[in-house]
Design a protein around this motif. Structure first.
Motif, short mmCIF file in Angstrom:
data_model
loop_
_atom_site.label_atom_id
_atom_site.label_comp_id
_atom_site.label_asym_id
_atom_site.label_seq_id
_atom_site.Cartn_x
_atom_site.Cartn_y
_atom_site.Cartn_z
N PRO A 193 35.89 47.41 44.88
CA PRO A 193 36.52 46.52 43.89
C PRO A 193 35.54 45.44 43.44
CG PRO A 193 37.34 46.07 46.11
CD PRO A 193 36.46 47.29 46.21
N SER A 195 34.24 41.90 42.88
CA SER A 195 34.50 40.69 43.66
C SER A 195 35.23 39.65 42.81
CB SER A 195 33.20 40.11 44.21
OG SER A 195 32.43 39.58 43.16
N ARG A 196 35.96 38.81 43.48
CA ARG A 196 36.76 37.79 42.81
C ARG A 196 35.88 36.82 42.03
NH1 ARG A 196 38.05 32.75 43.95
NH2 ARG A 196 37.12 32.86 46.02
N LEU A 197 34.71 36.49 42.60
CA LEU A 197 33.80 35.55 41.95
C LEU A 197 33.30 36.08 40.61
CD1 LEU A 197 32.42 32.83 42.37
CD2 LEU A 197 30.54 34.05 43.47
N ARG A 231 34.81 38.44 38.84
CA ARG A 231 35.98 38.58 37.96
C ARG A 231 36.31 37.26 37.28
NH1 ARG A 231 40.44 39.76 41.26
NH2 ARG A 231 39.03 40.80 42.68
N GLU A 232 36.21 36.15 38.01
CA GLU A 232 36.54 34.85 37.43
C GLU A 232 35.42 34.32 36.53
OE1 GLU A 232 37.40 32.37 40.74
OE2 GLU A 232 39.31 33.36 41.18
N HIS A 233 34.17 34.70 36.80
CA HIS A 233 33.03 34.24 36.01
C HIS A 233 32.22 35.46 35.57
CE1 HIS A 233 33.93 30.21 37.44
NE2 HIS A 233 33.97 30.70 38.67
#
Length: 80
Positions: A41, A43-45, A47-49
């Motif tokens: 998947p 990464s959240r970091l 995805r946000e930036h």
């Protein structure tokens, strides 16, 4: 004065090339992993930036940072 510009240009160029190489290689490794049978998947970091791993944008940020430092240094030293 010309020696200062030459050294700073070489220094900033080496840093920009190194950052671009490292980020490009890391993106390529992640792309190879995602192309395998088991996807990882995002990464959240990232995805946000979404611009976080973009080497071109990072080069502009580093260039502007060093340009600002250079302008401040020359202003402080020579008072232009």
């Amino acid at each position: 004065m010309n020696n200062v510009w030459t050294v700073l240009t070489i220094f900033v160029s080496i840093i920009l090339i190194a950052i671009s190489y490292v980020t490009t290689v890391s993106v390529m490794k992640k792309t190879e992993q995602r192309a395998s049978t088991t996807d990882f998947p995002i990464s959240r970091l990232v995805r946000e930036h979404p611009i976080l791993m973009n080497p071109i944008i990072l080069m502009y940020v580093v260039f502007l940072l060093f340009l600002g430092i250079l302008i401040f240094y020359l202003w402080a030293k020579y008072g232009y």
